[in-house]
Design an enzyme around this catalytic site. Structure first.
Site, PDB file in Angstrom:
ATOM      1  N   ILE A 117       0.822  -1.205   0.000  1.00 39.12           N
ATOM      2  CA  ILE A 117       0.000   0.000   0.000  1.00 39.12           C
ATOM      3  C   ILE A 117       0.859   1.260   0.000  1.00 39.12           C
ATOM      4  O   ILE A 117       1.962   1.280   0.528  1.00 39.12           O
ATOM      5  CB  ILE A 117      -0.974   0.003   1.212  1.00 39.12           C
ATOM      6  CG1 ILE A 117      -1.959   1.171   1.118  1.00 39.12           C
ATOM      7  CG2 ILE A 117      -0.226  -0.041   2.529  1.00 39.12           C
ATOM      8  CD1 ILE A 117      -3.129   1.092   2.073  1.00 39.12           C
ATOM      9  N   CYS A 118       0.345   2.282  -0.636  1.00 33.82           N
ATOM     10  CA  CYS A 118       0.885   3.635  -0.623  1.00 33.82           C
ATOM     11  C   CYS A 118       2.254   3.693  -1.305  1.00 33.82           C
ATOM     12  O   CYS A 118       2.359   3.435  -2.486  1.00 33.82           O
ATOM     13  CB  CYS A 118       0.919   4.165   0.811  1.00 33.82           C
ATOM     14  SG  CYS A 118       1.010   5.953   0.945  1.00 33.82           S
ATOM     15  N   HIS A 119       3.324   4.010  -0.574  1.00 28.99           N
ATOM     16  CA  HIS A 119       4.672   4.097  -1.142  1.00 28.99           C
ATOM     17  C   HIS A 119       5.380   2.739  -1.191  1.00 28.99           C
ATOM     18  O   HIS A 119       6.480   2.636  -1.734  1.00 28.99           O
ATOM     19  CB  HIS A 119       5.528   5.082  -0.338  1.00 28.99           C
ATOM     20  CG  HIS A 119       5.167   6.513  -0.546  1.00 28.99           C
ATOM     21  ND1 HIS A 119       4.087   7.104   0.070  1.00 28.99           N
ATOM     22  CD2 HIS A 119       5.749   7.474  -1.305  1.00 28.99           C
ATOM     23  CE1 HIS A 119       4.015   8.370  -0.299  1.00 28.99           C
ATOM     24  NE2 HIS A 119       5.011   8.627  -1.134  1.00 28.99           N
TER      25      HIS A 119
END
Length: 180
Positions: free
Chosen positions: A105-107
C-alpha cells in the site's frame, strides 16, 4: 496463514501497519513483524513519530519460505529504507519467486520496483510513484485497490490510508484463496 509484515526500523505509516495487522489477526492469520534490524520499529503518523512495535524476526535470519504471504505497509521513508537494503529486497523478491501472494500500500511499491517484480503487472500506489512503476515496466492505475494475477503470483496494491478498508478486504480474499 503466517503473514510477514516487512518494515524498516523507522518510517512505516502506523495505520498502514496496524489496520492490515488487525484485519489479518481478526481473520485468524498469524502476522509476524519482520524488519532489517532487531528491537523495535518506529511508526509515524505521516511526519510525526507515533508508536513503536517489537520486531519478531529479522531479514537475513528468516526467509520467505517460512511465510505464506507478505504485506508491505507504506510510509514515505519505510520503503525507501527497505529498497536500499539488499536482504530486504531479496526477501521480497523471494515471495514472487515462490509464487506467494503479496500486498503493498501507498509508497510500498518502491520496494517492489527495486526487487524488479512489477514488470508486466498492473498496480496502484501513492500517485507520486507512477513514473517509477512505469519505468520499471509496470502499468500504474489510479484505483482504490488493484489485484493483479500474473503467473503463480497475486499482487494486491492500494493507494493510501483512505483505501485501507478495501485493501484489507482484497488482500484477505486473495490470501484466503491461496490458503484453500
Amino acid at each position: 496463514m503466517r503473514i510477514a509484515f516487512l518494515t524498516a526500523p523507522e518510517g512505516v505509516e502506523q495505520v498502514e501497519l496496524t489496520d492490515p495487522w488487525q484485519a489479518a489477526e481478526d481473520a485468524g492469520h498469524q502476522p509476524v513483524l519482520v524488519s532489517t534490524k532487531p528491537g523495535e520499529v518506529q511508526a509515524f503518523n505521516h511526519l510525526d513519530k507515533a508508536d513503536t512495535f517489537p520486531v519478531d524476526e529479522v531479514v537475513g535470519e528468516t526467509s520467505a519460505e517460512s511465510f505464506d504471504a507478505l504485506v508491505l505497509p507504506g510510509g514515505v521513508a519505510n520503503p525507501d529504507f527497505l529498497r536500499m537494503d539488499e536482504k530486504a529486497v531479496a526477501f521480497v523478491r523471494d515471495f514472487f519467486e515462490r509464487g506467494r501472494p503479496v500486498a503493498a500500500i501507498c509508497h510500498a511499491p518502491w520496494t517492489l520496483v527495486e526487487a524488479d517484480v512489477v514488470r508486466g503487472r498492473e498496480l496502484t500506489s501513492w500517485p507520486s510513484l507512477h513514473t517509477d512503476i512505469r519505468n520499471a515496466g509496470g502499468t500504474w492505475v489510479d484505483e482504490q485497490v488493484v489485484v493483479c494475477e500474473r503467473g503463480a503470483n497475486k499482487l494486491v496494491t492500494s493507494r493510501k490510508p483512505d483505501d485501507l478498508k478495501a485493501f484489507c478486504e482484497a488482500f484477505l480474499d486473495v490470501f484466503a484463496e491461496e490458503a484453500a
